[in-house]
Design a protein around this motif. Structure first.
Motif, mmCIF file in Angstrom:
data_model
loop_
_atom_site.group_PDB
_atom_site.id
_atom_site.type_symbol
_atom_site.label_atom_id
_atom_site.label_comp_id
_atom_site.label_asym_id
_atom_site.label_seq_id
_atom_site.Cartn_x
_atom_site.Cartn_y
_atom_site.Cartn_z
ATOM 1 N N UNK A 42 -72.798 12.888 12.121
ATOM 2 C CA UNK A 42 -71.486 12.505 12.634
ATOM 3 C C UNK A 42 -71.544 11.250 13.475
ATOM 4 N N UNK A 43 -72.556 11.132 14.330
ATOM 5 C CA UNK A 43 -72.681 9.939 15.170
ATOM 6 C C UNK A 43 -72.945 8.691 14.331
ATOM 7 N N UNK A 61 -61.642 6.289 2.299
ATOM 8 C CA UNK A 61 -61.625 7.735 2.483
ATOM 9 C C UNK A 61 -62.998 8.171 3.001
ATOM 10 N N UNK A 62 -63.015 9.246 3.785
ATOM 11 C CA UNK A 62 -64.282 9.819 4.261
ATOM 12 C C UNK A 62 -64.460 11.204 3.646
ATOM 13 N N UNK A 67 -70.890 21.201 7.686
ATOM 14 C CA UNK A 67 -72.049 21.593 8.504
ATOM 15 C C UNK A 67 -72.965 20.398 8.734
ATOM 16 N N UNK A 68 -72.728 19.667 9.834
ATOM 17 C CA UNK A 68 -73.570 18.536 10.202
ATOM 18 C C UNK A 68 -74.461 18.943 11.374
ATOM 19 N N UNK A 73 -68.134 19.023 10.850
ATOM 20 C CA UNK A 73 -67.272 18.091 10.132
ATOM 21 C C UNK A 73 -65.860 18.081 10.685
ATOM 22 N N UNK A 74 -65.414 19.223 11.250
ATOM 23 C CA UNK A 74 -64.075 19.281 11.841
ATOM 24 C C UNK A 74 -64.007 18.420 13.114
ATOM 25 N N UNK A 75 -65.061 18.492 13.929
ATOM 26 C CA UNK A 75 -65.093 17.691 15.157
ATOM 27 C C UNK A 75 -65.150 16.205 14.823
ATOM 28 N N UNK A 76 -65.922 15.847 13.796
ATOM 29 C CA UNK A 76 -65.979 14.443 13.395
ATOM 30 C C UNK A 76 -64.599 13.954 12.951
#
Length: 539
Positions: A42-43, A61-62, A67-68, A73-76
């Motif tokens: 994510x970072x 698009x991303x 699961x990172x 993935x939701x926080x990202x």
């Protein structure tokens, strides 16, 4: 197109910590015609997005694994949507495990477009990605259109508030530049062939086109708008369009939005460059056409006002005697000044008069309430009535009563102020009748000044006028009569302005001309009303 002939119109950021999975997803997307940028965490994704944002190369698009290792993935997705310059980036979540209803809902809640369980058919993943990009672009187009319509609305409000054709042209030029993202010029060609023009603020004021260039533009407008109905958008090539309107000394083809006013007497032109800059897109051209219509609608009443103002000024100059045409008044020296309001304000009904009577000299200064051709017309009637009345009557109070009745009879909706002063040159006896006007200011030889204690009701309201105030004017005294246009300032109490006038008059140099010129220099700048001034002394 890539080497396989596939369309490469979208760039996909793939975020997946499993190298094999990341490689497989990238290969599948490239086969489908996409360009791919891959990162593992994510970072890393946030850093990559920041770099690309600064270069103006954000992906379309991303595609983010749920699961990172460093964040979900939701926080990202939440962090991406929280950044203003990235909030419009569509996000598709994917997971190698069957997504629960809770995970799918979380994806939507943080701003995701879709949730895909992998492995999945390549066609399905490609379709989801293209649908997410298509929806994001539609939203971006809608938001851009809403912003353009808001800009159009704001510009039209500014145009409608313009108090002159010059202000109108400046507002329209700035609005056109905002729509198109390039310098713009606006021209309004009046029925008398006078050209009002302005360039947008982003065009430097250096090396502006000369009068020859403006004559060329006026000739083009006359020819291109002849017999025109509605808005016409056309291109004039650089050899025909003068250089320098968009960039100093630089020639451009000009894209013109042309329209005539509804009465067909004037032409409006909104001009934009097309050479060496991005050509105006059709959506912006549509808004420019609507802006041209609004500019033409706003120009028509301003053009009518110009005509009305010219007629009113002609009336005033015709019927107000100029200094060299004042009557010979033995024993009295008189100096007058008349300054029309600025071009941005309406014409008023200020006037002065100096008349001989059997009992001495009668002077008058007055102001018809209102600003219009009607006010100027009533001013002329009051002056003529005063001339007629003073043939048989010289008492200022009686004259005020008669003018009051005349206004009530012929113009019951109009009021006016006037100050009448009758002076006997032999004795200095002065009688003053004041109908709602600033009283005369007596400037003594000892550098003092005081207003005469004379007051009374406005003309046109039908109230009784008191007997005239009497005083003796000494040979060294000066008597000053003015209209409130000299000292009236928005937001400042009139009495305070009158005190300032008294102090300035007391300190003015000797002589009538010096007195008038000093006061105009002190108070006559940027005035919103006409100024009438009459100064006298015993000869």
């Amino acid at each position: 197109m890539d080497v396989n002939g596939k369309r490469t119109d979208t760039t996909v950021l793939v975020v997946d910590d499993v190298a094999a999975s990341r490689y497989a997803m990238g290969a599948m997307l490239r086969r489908a015609g996409h360009q791919v940028v891959s990162v593992a965490t994510g970072n890393e994704a946030l850093v990559e997005l920041d770099v690309r944002r600064r270069k103006g190369m954000l992906p379309d698009v991303a595609l983010i694994d749920v699961d990172l290792p460093d964040m979900s993935g939701f926080e990202l997705c939440r962090r991406i949507k929280a950044r203003p310059h990235m909030a419009g980036l569509p996000v598709v979540h994917f997971s190698a495990t069957a997504g629960s209803m809770e995970d799918r809902c979380r994806s939507l809640e943080v701003g995701g477009e879709a949730y895909v369980t992998v492995p999945a058919e390549p066609e399905e993943i490609d379709a989801v990605i293209r649908a997410a990009v298509r929806a994001a672009r539609l939203r971006a187009d809608d938001q851009a259109q809403a912003r353009r319509l808001m800009m159009l609305s704001e510009t039209i409000v500014t145009i409608q508030a313009a108090r002159s054709l010059q202000e109108l042209a400046e507002a329209a030029a700035d609005g056109t530049a905002r729509f198109t993202g390039s310098p713009a010029a606006v021209f309004v060609l009046g029925p008398d062939d006078e050209l009002y023009r302005a360039t947008s603020r982003d065009r430097t004021s250096l090396a502006l086109p000369d009068e020859g260039a403006h004559r060329t533009v006026a000739a083009l407008l006359r020819r291109l708008t002849r017999g025109q109905d509605g808005v016409r958008i056309t291109t004039v090539p650089a050899p025909l369009w003068p250089a320098g309107f968009f960039r100093p000394g630089v020639q451009h083809d000009a894209r013109l939005a042309l329209i005539r006013t509804q009465d067909g007497k004037a032409a409006v032109c909104l001009a934009m460059p097309t050479r060496g800059m991005n050509r105006v897109n059709p959506a912006d051209e549509t808004l420019v056409a609507r802006l041209a219509q609004a500019t033409a609608l706003a120009a028509e009443p301003l053009l009518m006002y110009q005509v009305e103002r010219h007629v009113a000024l002609t009336l005033q100059h015709s019927f107000l005697p100029q200094p060299h045409r004042l009557p010979e008044l033995p024993g009295i020296d008189v100096e007058v000044r008349y300054v029309p309001a600025s071009r941005q304000t309406e014409i008023g009904g200020d006037f002065y008069a100096a008349l001989r009577t059997e009992d001495g000299m009668l002077t008058a200064v007055g102001d018809v309430v209102g600003h219009s051709l009607d006010a100027a017309t009533v001013m002329v009637e009051i002056r003529h009535a005063l001339r007629a009345y003073c043939v048989e009557e010289s008492d200022p109070a009686v004259l005020a009563e008669r003018l009051d009745r005349m206004l009530q009879h012929y113009h019951p909706e109009v009021t006016a102020t006037v100050c009448l002063v009758l002076i006997d040159p032999g004795t200095g006896r002065t009688r003053i009748a004041n109908a709602g006007h600033i009283p005369p200011l007596i400037i003594r030889d000892n550098d003092s000044a005081d207003y005469a204690k004379a007051s009374g009701p406005l003309l046109g309201v039908g109230l009784h006028h008191p007997p005239p105030t009497e005083l003796i004017l000494d040979p060294d005294d000066r008597l000053l009569m003015v209209t409130d246009g000299l000292i009236e300032t928005r937001g400042i109490d009139l009495e305070a302005s009158m005190d300032q006038l008294r102090a300035a008059a007391a300190g003015a140099p000797p002589g009538l001309a010096a007195l008038c010129d000093t006061l105009l220099a002190c108070f006559g700048h940027d005035h919103e009303d006409d100024i009438a001034m009459l100064a006298l002394r015993l000869g």
